[in-house]
Every structure is written in structure tokens, then in C-alpha cells.
Scaffold this motif. Structure first.
Motif, PDB file in Angstrom:
ATOM      1  N   PHE A 153      40.294  38.261  48.867  1.00 24.96           N
ATOM      2  CA  PHE A 153      39.239  39.159  49.324  1.00 24.96           C
ATOM      3  C   PHE A 153      39.684  40.619  49.242  1.00 24.96           C
ATOM      4  N   ILE A 155      41.676  41.659  46.782  1.00 22.59           N
ATOM      5  CA  ILE A 155      41.534  41.955  45.354  1.00 22.59           C
ATOM      6  C   ILE A 155      40.074  42.221  45.025  1.00 22.59           C
ATOM      7  N   ALA A 156      39.199  41.424  45.631  1.00 22.48           N
ATOM      8  CA  ALA A 156      37.770  41.651  45.397  1.00 22.48           C
ATOM      9  C   ALA A 156      37.366  43.031  45.890  1.00 22.48           C
ATOM     10  N   ALA A 157      37.935  43.455  47.013  1.00 22.04           N
ATOM     11  CA  ALA A 157      37.602  44.781  47.534  1.00 22.04           C
ATOM     12  C   ALA A 157      38.075  45.853  46.558  1.00 22.04           C
ATOM     13  N   ARG A 158      39.247  45.613  45.967  1.00 22.53           N
ATOM     14  CA  ARG A 158      39.719  46.590  44.983  1.00 22.53           C
ATOM     15  C   ARG A 158      38.818  46.588  43.762  1.00 22.53           C
ATOM     16  N   LEU A 159      38.349  45.415  43.387  1.00 23.72           N
ATOM     17  CA  LEU A 159      37.462  45.324  42.234  1.00 23.72           C
ATOM     18  C   LEU A 159      36.160  46.052  42.468  1.00 23.72           C
ATOM     19  N   SER A 160      35.760  46.202  43.719  1.00 19.84           N
ATOM     20  CA  SER A 160      34.491  46.877  43.959  1.00 19.84           C
ATOM     21  C   SER A 160      34.621  48.384  43.825  1.00 19.84           C
ATOM     22  N   ALA A 219      36.308  50.399  45.792  1.00 14.10           N
ATOM     23  CA  ALA A 219      36.421  51.132  47.057  1.00 14.10           C
ATOM     24  C   ALA A 219      37.744  51.894  47.109  1.00 14.10           C
TER      25      ALA A 219
END
Lengths: 300, 359, 330
Positions: free
Chosen positions: A194, A196-201, A203
Motif C-alpha cells: 500500500f 508502493i501504491a501511494a508512491r505510484l499515485s 503523492a
């Protein structure tokens, strides 16, 4: 649709789930803590001591600074010296109650400083990785190499006696281990999907730290920090014992222990009392910290 | 292009630039080597997780990647999504450089490629409700919180989780299939054009797997997405992919259109892999294991062709020279394999003759 | 299935297992009957929450330690495991029953060499000398086809790759020539090329040593490769039980039919996949009647009222469905 067998998708699901009402994480931890009898008892004892210390003006039966030669080393149970008199005849009970102020302050404040400063540095090092991590953690290692008591004594000795210097010395002792703990936990959490997903967004780092990382590392860091308080109170008392904390005639348990050393043969019970207080508080902090750890251990 | 489900999305779509003939993603020469700490003084092992990977994805295409442990497909996924920095190479997205060594990907460009992970305890933040999780990305791009939350609810509805019942749940209150739907919703919330999916259905029960695959297909068609789909499950990959890439020890060993590859694999590893699929029919069991031994360690791979240690048709040539990925003769367009036995005139005893040459 | 020819090695009758939940006992296995003959392999097929793993643990006699409430009988070679004293159970586990787990690391102690651990098991159960124990370990490694056996015997568990570790665990399980092998998803974590090797190995062991097997899996392909008989479990019950060919190729219960339908076949591209909507029921709040009814496309009103008993539709093929006997859904 080819081969559909039942009302579609997620709609038909759901006798299989837990009720939607969900207590916040903090309230769950709190409720779990309350259900543990021993940590609760310890917490209550600490609360009583703390409240007594705060309300010392009202609760203490006598002036802690009032000396009275006739009551020097009075026995426990003396009429106006319920827990005995110290080497100058002052009321030990009152001095213990007032002493709680300084002793508890010196136990908690340095760890709190360590928590914020060490936590900040550790999380930063853990998330950034690479050279920033190395710089911070190797810096911490320098302090970490010394045994904590010796380090506290050395720093306090260099800074000089006094309450503030004592707090600073102890804070410097606690920052490195808390930083190390924080770095370790953050390094782990950073790899969770999650994050990594935040980095992918897309942010910003700050936002990710604040909204995703912090809540997930705060628990373990807090538990660790709380376990350090029991160490802190002993170290603080040690400093005072060595004359590196507050100065006489202040009421402080470590100082009292030092002053009453000679009385160990003539009135051992009274001489032991400040030590007993230190011991009790340290034990209780330990038990409370353990209780916090257990109530944070999720898993059905 | 607005989201079909619900109102206009608060994030703008990412415009198409290059036109239909332009490849959506081209990855060139990506590499990832990990240094292992420790080991004897003087020696330090290197894990060659991915070596010289080049891959392209056309607009609207689904490329499947298959392989076993140690083949590097998960690392490859992260390299192509730009989340793990590659040691070398470049990534071109719709004609523009998406990433090159030393480059930082801007937040806006970051939206175009998103990932969906395998369901696990750490795929969703356990401290956030799923609405908060879905709203996080849009908020990071400046969408006001209330709009982001409304958008989150629309997304939940779109993936089959009625917001009235699910919006305020925490991940622990969801089943595996439901969590995967949230993972998918989170990825498409950014309105990407390419989705990299790393074993998205592997951890799910079979009955739920079909549900999630149907959802992925629907998303792909409705939103015009391209997929890179990684899985160890050959059936799933065949079902969902247009083209399939087979990886072994950090390299691509074969690639072709899905039906072509599955009906006529050329590389010995691919053949063995396909033949290892257990039969559902007890009357038709596999009699002999197609491949012996374990997939080797990516630390210090064999010289030359990395598969030669387990290959049934390996020859001395294979240890000496590493085969290049090349077009396979007598096969449909785009079918490539890295095997000397497939290259005319290579010197391998099974290689086809070069047409017209004397033997 | 040979009718009445083989000797029954495993006999489960009316097994019920319940665990303590937050508000009372939760039934996870609800009244199952099963028989396994010598030398035959049975696959317990089901998804998560079906009760298959708990059933396996019941056969292993592991439930006493977990605080579960167990009723019914589980007889291994005539002795009831559920009421056995611990010492007898430990004896049984070494000599008659062997285990293979999903994660091989759990079977081995990481600080001792593998060869030593196997030798120790042999010595303890057979009372032979250490030298003989090591020789036996060497034999076993050959049996499970571990190459360079001498070298590998001296290895520590973490030095072996996944496939080798799984084989080592099989060697350990076979060390005392058990009559029954219990396996809990042993190939789930393995790559396809390794999985088939292990499955073939188990088949060979079954054939050569006459070892019976009970195998838990959710994978129909694995069941196809290894099972003589299949028992499909759902919500703690057996819903279908019979020869592998019949259950897998011509299933009679709607759940089994749905499972086989749901298998993703590559050739289905461009078609929507058969779905099985919904989720398994919450065992603490089971609906009345058939527990599969809420998800069953063929349900009738009676299905929600009566819990169908399991009964034979063919000589060896049992189904728990009121509509059993009806041909498979198109």
C-alpha cells in the motif's frame, strides 16, 4: 452470460462478514488494555503516585524542607513522621510525595524527547534509505556504542548538575535506540504494497509519511519508548544519586537515596524507602509498557 | 473519456498523443542486479534478477508474462512501472521518455502507469477505510476531499462493491476477492492507460478468481486500458493475454501471440513448462516429469544459455554463446525465441538448415 | 473403487469439530463420514473455510492440542485417534502416519542438519543404531530422488531450494514406513515444473510402498493428478464423494459443478468466465437448510428448509443434494 450461476458478484456475498460497526484502532487498544488486570493495577499505582505528586501541596502532611533535629532518622510510625525522618529530620513521607515530581519528570520527559526526536530521525532514515539513512544511523551508532548509564553520567558531568541538564543528558541517551527502532520499523513498512501504491499515485513524500507511514509505525515505536521509561527512572535516580541531577535540599528520590546511605545501619527501613519508590515505579512502568504491547498485538 | 460509471471523474483523462500505431509502452534494456551483502571477503554475489529486458505493449493490448521462481517477472513488473529504478535502459511511454537513468518521474506523468498487486495483508493500509484509501491518490493531485470521497464511492460501485455497504469498511472486514476489487479501484482511480498486474488472482479461491478476472476484462474494455499481466498460472495468462512473454532467470526466452505460443511453443523451457500443467482429467495423467530439478538461483547463472543445465537438447554451443531473442522460422509474425536450436545455421544439431546453403 | 476388496485403513464416522468463537462454539466440521482403504489416495477438495485442513488435523490427532471440541470417531488401523492418550498418539505418528505440510521449513529444525534429523526419527521409532539411522536416511533420499544425496544429507534446511526441501520432508515423513501419509497443500507453494515432479514422486511411493494418502488441496489439477477418490467439502460438510474420474469429470453436486465450471481455461478467451457469485457462509451463522443454497442456481424452496443428507447416487458415489441424480447443468 456464459455459465453464470447465481446473483452476480459481491452483492450476494455476505453472511460471511463481520458487522460494519468498527471501533477506531485507538479505542480497541484502550479497551484491550483495560481488560488486563496486572497492567491496569500498575497503571493505577502510577496514577496515584503521579496525582499525589501533582497535588503534593495538598496531600503532603508536612513541609518537605522543614528540618527538625529531634526527628533525625526517626522510625517509621512516629507520630508526626509516619514514614520516618531523614538524616536532617525532615518528613520522609512528604519528601517522597514531593520527590515524585522531579523523579517522574526526569523519567518521562527525556523519553518523550527521545520519542519525538528519535522517532523523527528514525522514520526519516527508514523512509529515505541510501545515504541519508547511513548518515543518520551511523551518527546514532556513535552514541549507541556507550552503555547508557555511563553515557548519561558523562554528558551530565560535562553539562553540570541541574534538572535541565539532567533531562538533556538522558534525552541524548534515549534518542539513538528509539531512532534505531523507528528506522527498522519504517524500513519494513516502506516495502508494503500500500505504500508502493501511494508512491505510484504521485503523492509527495511528506503526504505519504503523514497519512500512510506514521499510523503504521507509531504503535511499535510507542511501545518501545514506553519500555524505556522504566530504564529512565533508574538512570535519572542514578544521576541524582551521583550528584549530577538536582541539588539538595530538593526532594528527589535518587538524592534521598544518596543522603540516606549512611543511615543504612541505623535505620535501614527509612533508608530503603526511596529505593523502594524507584523500584515500584520502574516495575509499574514496565508492566504498563508490556500491557500496551499486548493490547496492540492484533490477530484474532 | 469519462468514466462510464457515475459522474465525470475529477481527474482528467490522460490524452493519447501518438495515435493508434504508436506503441503505448516501450521498455529498452532494463536491468536490475542486486548485490548481496556478506559473503566471503573479496567475493560478493550478485543476483541478476533482470537482464537486458526489452518489451513493448501496444495500445489496448494485454501482454502476459509467465515464468517460475527466480525468473524475475515481479522485478520486471516493478521496473516497467517505474517503481523500482532500473540500473540501465529507458522506458518510453506513448512516444515520450517516461524514465531514463537519473530521471525523476513527475507526479502528473506518474498517473499513466499503475500497478495492481497480489492480495496480501499489506496491499491495503489497515488503518484506513477503503474510501480513504481510494481518495488518497486524487487528493494528492489536488482534488478537494469531498469530491475525492464521492469519486471513491463511484469507484466502489464500478468494481461491484455497493458503497452503501462497503464505503466505511476497513480492509480486515473484506474478503480476499473484495480486497482485490479495492486494489483494482485504487489503480484505476488515477485514470491510468497502462496497468501492471502482478499475480492479481493467485491468492484467491478459484470461484472468486473468475469474478475478478471478469471484472478486469470489463475494465479493460470499458476504459481502453492496456495490461501487463504477470502470473504463474498458464490458464489465466492464456485467457487474458493477446501476447505472452516467457521469462527464465531474468531473461525473455520466448514471446508470441497467445494462441500461437500455447499451441506451438518452440523453446525447450516453454515446452517443459506447458507440459507440467497438471491435468484435470484423471484418465490423462502426466507420466513423466517434463523437467527435472529446481529452477536455479539467479545468483551466478550458467554461462551461455541460462537454461542449458536443465535443457534436454543442450549442446556445447549452448554453453559458449548466449542465444539472442530472434524470429522463429516457419512461425507466425512476432514469434521469437532465444534458442540456438531455432536459429538456422547456428551449429546446433537441431537447427534448421539455412535455405540454399550447402550442408 | 474396488468394492469391499481393500482393507479399511482410515475410518471417520460422524466427525464434528467446533472451535471457540467470541460468542460460543463455531462448527467447522459438521458430521462427516469417510473411509480410505490401504494403498488408496483420497483428495479432500475445497476452498478456504471448507473444513478440509481441520479434518486432516483431526486425522493427525492434532486437535486435542488446539482446544477444539471433537465428537465422533477417527480410526486409524482400528484405533480411535480422538481418544488416544498422547503417548500412543506420538507413537502412532511416527510409525503409522506421516505428514507433509505446505511449508517444508516447519517440519525441520533449522539448526540441525537434515540427515541427522531424519536419522534421529528413525532411531527413536525403530530403536536402531545411529549408523543404521543414517543409512536409512541415505536410502530415503534416494527414494525421493534427491541428487548428490551424501552431500545433501549434511546440509541445513535453509540451504536447500523449495523443491528439495519438499522432497526432504517427504523423506522424513516416509522414514518409518508409514501406512498413511497426510499432506496439507504440499505443492501449493511450488513452481509448476517442480510440482509435477513431487506429484509423480508421491504417486510412485503410493504404488511401490502401498502407502495410503489423504491429500488436502483446492487445486482441481492436482486432484486430477493424484487422486483415486475425491471428497469435496463445503462449509464443513462433504457434499460429494466418489472415484476421481466421476467426481471431477461428471460432478453431481452443484458446488462441484460450479468449481469445475469456474476453472479458467485459456480457450475461453473472449468469453465471460463462469462465475460462482457470493462467498462461503459464515459458519457462526449458518442459514437453515442446505448451506450451499444461497449460491446455488438450481435451488428450490425445499433446499432452504432441509439440510440434504449425503446419499449414494451410484454404488461408490455419494452426493449431498436434494436434486442429486439430476444430470449436470448445461
Amino acid at each position: 452470460m456464459h455459465g453464470t450461476m447465481a446473483p452476480t458478484a459481491a452483492e450476494a456475498e455476505l453472511p460471511a462478514e463481520t458487522p460494519v460497526r468498527h471501533h477506531s484502532y485507538l479505542s480497541v487498544v484502550f479497551l484491550r488494555f483495560i481488560r488486563q488486570p496486572i497492567p491496569m493495577a500498575a497503571a493505577v499505582i502510577l496514577l496515584v503516585i503521579a496525582l499525589a505528586a501533582i497535588g503534593a501541596d495538598v496531600i503532603a502532611p508536612h513541609d518537605p524542607y522543614q528540618t527538625r533535629v529531634a526527628r533525625r532518622l526517626a522510625q517509621i510510625g512516629t507520630a508526626d513522621r509516619w514514614l520516618g525522618g531523614d538524616e536532617l529530620g525532615r518528613d520522609v513521607l512528604s519528601r517522597l510525595i514531593y520527590g515524585g515530581r522531579i523523579s517522574l519528570t526526569m523519567a518521562i520527559v527525556p523519553v518523550a524527547i527521545g520519542l519525538f526526536v528519535g522517532g523523527f530521525l528514525g522514520i526519516l532514515a527508514g523512509y529515505a534509505g541510501g545515504r541519508v539513512n547511513m548518515a543518520i544511523m551511523r551518527g546514532m551508532d556513535v552514541f549507541y556504542a556507550f552503555p547508557s548509564i555511563l553515557l548519561a553520567v558523562a554528558i551530565a558531568g560535562a553539562l553540570g548538575p541541574g534538572l535541565e541538564n539532567g533531562i538533556i543528558a538522558l534525552a541524548l541517551v534515549f534518542i539513538p535506540p528509539i531512532a534505531r527502532m523507528a528506522e527498522s520499523v519504517t524500513t519494513q513498512v516502506r516495502e508494503y504494497e500500500f505504500v508502493i501504491a501511494a508512491r505510484l499515485s504521485g503523492a509527495s513524500t511528506f503526504r505519504i509519511l503523514r497519512e500512510h507511514i506514521l499510523a503504521n509505525v507509531a504503535g511499535p515505536i510507542l511501545v518501545f519508548a514506553s519500555s524505556q521509561v522504566s530504564v529512565s527512572i533508574i538512570a535519572a535516580s542514578g544521576l541524582s544519586f551521583l550528584g549530577l541531577g538536582v541539588a539538595p535540599p530538593q526532594a528527589d528520590w535518587g538524592l534521598m537515596l544518596s543522603a540516606l546511605r549512611q543511615a543504612i545501619y541505623s535505620n535501614p527501613w527509612v533508608a530503603a524507602l526511596p529505593g523502594a519508590m524507584i523500584f515500584i515505579c520502574s516495575m509499574c512502568f514496565n508492566l504498563v509498557s508490556d500491557g500496551i504491547r499486548r493490547s496492540m498485538e492484533v490477530r484474532r | 473519456m469519462s468514466l462510464e460509471f457515475g459522474r465525470e471523474a475529477p481527474l482528467p483523462a490522460i490524452a493519447d498523443r501518438g495515435g493508434p500505431a504508436q506503441k503505448l509502452l516501450t521498455a529498452n534494456g532494463l536491468r536490475k542486479w542486486f548485490r548481496l551483502s556478506g559473503g566471503l571477503v573479496g567475493t560478493r554475489s550478485v543476483v541478476r534478477a533482470v537482464d537486458d529486458l526489452s518489451l513493448s505493449v501496444a495500445k489496448g493490448e494485454t501482454v502476459g508474462i509467465v515464468g517460475e521462481s527466480g525468473c524475475g517477472k515481479s522485478t520486471a513488473a516493478r521496473l516497467m512501472a517505474g517503481i523500482t529504478p532500473s540500473d540501465a535502459g529507458e522506458i518510453v511511454f506513448d512516444g515520450e521518455t517516461f524514465w531514463a537513468p537519473g530521471m525523476k518521474i513527475t507526479a502528473e506523468r506518474r498517473r499513466a502507469i499503475q500497478m495492481v498487486f497480489q492480495d496480501s495483508a499489506s496491499s491495503l493500509n489497515p488503518r484506513m477505510t477503503i474510501t480513504e484509501t481510494l481518495a488518497f491518490g486524487p487528493r494528492a493531485h489536488g482534488v478537494p476531499t469531498s469530491e475525492a470521497r464521492a469519486y471513491a464511492r463511484d469507484l466502489l460501485a464500478a468494481v461491484g462493491l455497493p458503497p452503501a455497504r462497503f464505503a466505511e469498511r476497513y480492509p480486515i472486514q473484506l474478503s480476499g476477492g473484495q480486497r482485490q476489487r479495492v486494489n483494482i479501484a485504487r489503480a484505476i482511480a488515477m485514470r491510468p492507460r497502462l496497468l501492471v498486474l502482478d499475480e492479481p488472482v493467485s491468492a484467491l479461491d478459484k470461484s472468486v478468481e473468475a469474478q475478478v478476472l471478469n471484472l478486469l476484462v470489463r475494465m479493460r474494455d470499458e476504459l481502453g486500458l492496456s495490461y501487463i499481466f504477470i502470473s504463474h498460472d498458464l490458464n489465466v495468462v492464456r485467457y487474458i493475454s493477446d501476447r505472452v512473454v516467457v521469462m527464465y532467470l531474468g531473461q525473455v526466452v520466448e514471446e508470441a501471440a497467445a494462441d500461437d505460443l500455447f499451441s506451438a511453443p518452440r523453446h525447450p523451457y516453454t515446452r517443459a513448462l506447458f507440459a507440467s500443467k497438471p491435468s484435470f482429467d484423471p484418465r490423462n495423467r502426466i507420466k513423466v516429469a517434463p523437467l527435472l530439478g529446481d529452477p536455479p538461483d539467479p545468483v551466478n547463472p550458467p554461462s551461455g544459455c541460462r537454461f542449458r543445465t536443465r535443457c534436454p537438447i543442450a549442446e556445447t554451443l549452448c554453453a559458449a554463446k548466449m542465444p539472442i531473442l530472434a524470429d522463429v522460422p516457419d512461425a507466425p509474425e512476432g514469434h521469437r525465441a532465444a534458442c540456438w536450436a531455432q536459429v538456422p545455421g547456428s551449429g546446433h544439431s537441431r537447427a534448421p538448415r539455412v535455405s540454399g546453403a550447402l550442408q | 473403487m474396488k468394492h469391499g476388496k481393500g482393507e479399511t485403513l482410515l475410518d471417520i464416522s460422524d466427525l464434528n469439530v467446533a472451535y471457540r468463537g467470541m460468542s460460543g462454539w463455531i462448527p467447522v466440521v459438521r458430521g462427516i463420514d469417510l473411509k480410505v482403504e490401504r494403498g488408496r489416495s483420497l483428495v479432500l477438495l475445497g476452498e478456504s473455510g471448507s473444513g478440509k485442513s481441520v479434518t486432516l488435523r483431526a486425522i493427525a490427532g492434532l486437535l486435542q492440542e488446539e482446544g477444539a471440541r471433537v465428537t465422533g470417531a477417527v480410526k486409524v488401523a482400528g484405533e480411535d485417534v480422538t481418544t488416544m492418550p498422547l503417548e500412543r498418539l506420538l507413537d502412532l505418528r511416527g510409525k503409522r502416519v506421516g505428514f507433509i505440510f505446505q511449508e517444508p521449513m516447519t517440519a525441520f529444525d533449522p539448526v540441525f542438519r537434515i540427515g541427522d534429523q531424519i536419522a534421529e526419527t528413525v532411531v527413536r521409532h525403530r530403536g536402531v543404531s545411529w549408523k543404521e539411522g543414517l543409512a536409512r536416511a541415505r536410502e530415503l533420499f534416494d527414494l525421493v530422488q534427491i541428487p548428490s544425496a551424501e552431500r545433501r544429507l549434511r546440509a541445513y534446511p535453509n540451504e536447500l531450494s523449495g523443491g528439495l526441501r519438499q522432497r526432504a520432508m517427504i523423506a522424513m515423513a516416509m522414514s518409518c514406513e508409514p501406512e498413511l501419509l497426510l499432506a496439507d497443500e504440499p505443492t501449493t507453494a511450488l513452481d509448476a515444473t517442480v510440482q509435477i515432479q513431487v506429484l509423480l514422486l508421491l504417486r510412485a511411493i503410493q504404488k511401490e510402498r502401498g502407502t495410503a494418502m489423504v491429500f488436502v488441496t483446492h487445486d482441481l489439477g492436482v486432484a486430477g493428478e493424484i487422486a483415486d477418490e475425491v471428497a469435496v467439502m463445503y462449509a464443513g460438510r462433504i457434499v460429494e464423494n466418489g472415484p476421481a474420474e466421476e467426481v471431477l469429470l461428471e460432478p453431481r453436486h452443484p458446488y462441484t459443478q460450479a468449481l469445475t465450471n469456474c476453472v479458467v481455461r485459456g480457450s475461453y478467451r473472449d468469453l465471460a468466465l463462469g462465475e460462482l457469485g457470493g462467498a462461503p457462509p459464515d459458519l457462526s451463522r449458518l442459514p437453515p437448510g442446505c448451506s450451499f443454497a444461497p449460491r446455488c442456481a438450481a435451488r428450490t424452496e425445499t433446499c432452504a428448509e432441509t439440510d440434504p443428507p449425503i446419499r449414494a447416487v451410484e454404488p461408490d458415489h455419494r452426493v449431498a443434494c436434494l436434486r442429486a441424480g439430476a444430470p449436470a447443468m448445461a
